[in-house]
Design a protein around this motif. Sequence first.
Motif, short mmCIF file in Angstrom:
data_model
loop_
_atom_site.label_atom_id
_atom_site.label_comp_id
_atom_site.label_asym_id
_atom_site.label_seq_id
_atom_site.Cartn_x
_atom_site.Cartn_y
_atom_site.Cartn_z
N ARG A 143 -56.63 86.18 -9.49
CA ARG A 143 -57.05 87.59 -10.04
C ARG A 143 -58.90 87.39 -10.44
NH1 ARG A 143 -53.38 91.81 -9.98
NH2 ARG A 143 -51.30 91.05 -9.68
N GLU A 144 -58.92 86.35 -11.04
CA GLU A 144 -60.42 86.22 -11.72
C GLU A 144 -61.38 86.20 -10.33
OE1 GLU A 144 -60.39 82.68 -14.07
OE2 GLU A 144 -58.43 83.11 -15.05
N ARG A 145 -60.97 85.87 -9.26
CA ARG A 145 -62.04 85.98 -8.07
C ARG A 145 -61.68 87.00 -7.37
NH1 ARG A 145 -60.15 80.81 -9.66
NH2 ARG A 145 -58.45 81.10 -8.01
N ALA A 146 -60.88 87.73 -7.69
CA ALA A 146 -60.47 88.79 -6.53
C ALA A 146 -61.50 90.09 -6.64
CB ALA A 146 -58.90 89.51 -6.98
N MET A 147 -61.58 90.67 -5.48
CA MET A 147 -62.23 91.96 -5.23
C MET A 147 -61.48 93.07 -5.49
SD MET A 147 -64.87 93.05 -2.11
CE MET A 147 -65.65 91.40 -2.04
N LYS A 148 -62.23 94.26 -6.04
CA LYS A 148 -61.47 95.65 -6.23
C LYS A 148 -62.12 96.52 -5.42
CE LYS A 148 -59.04 96.65 -10.14
NZ LYS A 148 -58.96 97.23 -11.55
N LEU A 149 -61.37 97.16 -4.53
CA LEU A 149 -62.12 98.25 -3.57
C LEU A 149 -61.70 99.52 -3.90
CD1 LEU A 149 -62.16 96.26 -0.45
CD2 LEU A 149 -64.16 96.36 -1.77
#
Lengths: 97, 156
Positions: free
Chosen positions: B106-112
């Motif tokens: 989750r620390e490296r995830a992208m949120k769109l």
Amino acid sequence: MILSEKLRYLSYQDHARLQYGRLLWKNPKMKERLLGHWLDLRHPYRDRFQETYRPWVERVLSSDSASDEKLDQEFMREGESLRSIIKEIPPVFGAFY
Amino acid sequence: MPRRELRYPHQVHDWLSLWGKFLRSKSEEATMILIGSAAILLHAYKHGVQEGFLDGSMDVDPITSDESLAMLCYESQIGSAFELKNGWHVNLMPDHVLLEFETSWRERAMKLHYEGLIVIIPSVEDLIKPKLKRGEPRDLRHRDYAVRYRILEGGE
């Protein structure tokens, strides 16, 4: 064997039918829709569900994960198991859902 | 037989846009975690890549805890009118599948944000790792795609 070990070998599809079945079961309209689909004459598991597994499947879907150990013990006394009932949650066929 | 017509980055973006608009029109808001090849295509879209996979995918793999989104997904499963129209279907995945990823994903995830829909996609590196573990030819082609179009940081 502890429950988590027993459930470890369920497929992702089995886990998904449990997780999303429980989520949608909370909505009365969705519950009716799922039941209607599973009891549809076109559903290949209709007879199995209606004649044998419906009460158990409804108990699983009406409960939450916190009750899983208790449910498994109850089912074991009844000759089944939580794992076996999860596998009896019928799939949804998009063609007539 | 399921159809395998999910190939291009814009297809994933267009689908999410439509669902985001729909959820907003119902005054709903939902969150989806998207994994698998569709998530790689979405990264490609965000990088401006228009080229698609050499071979198509048959489904997208979302995960959600929102009822409104789960209902949409149930309407879009294999054999549905959604699949008939789009050439691919939605394959709802359980939370369980996230155990395939490193705990810090989750620390490296992208949120769109797509109006009523928030989409969280693991980084390309995190998406590729379980594929490399499986090592199937199709999985390796997805890695090659990510490298070719430079959406995998530092290449391999």
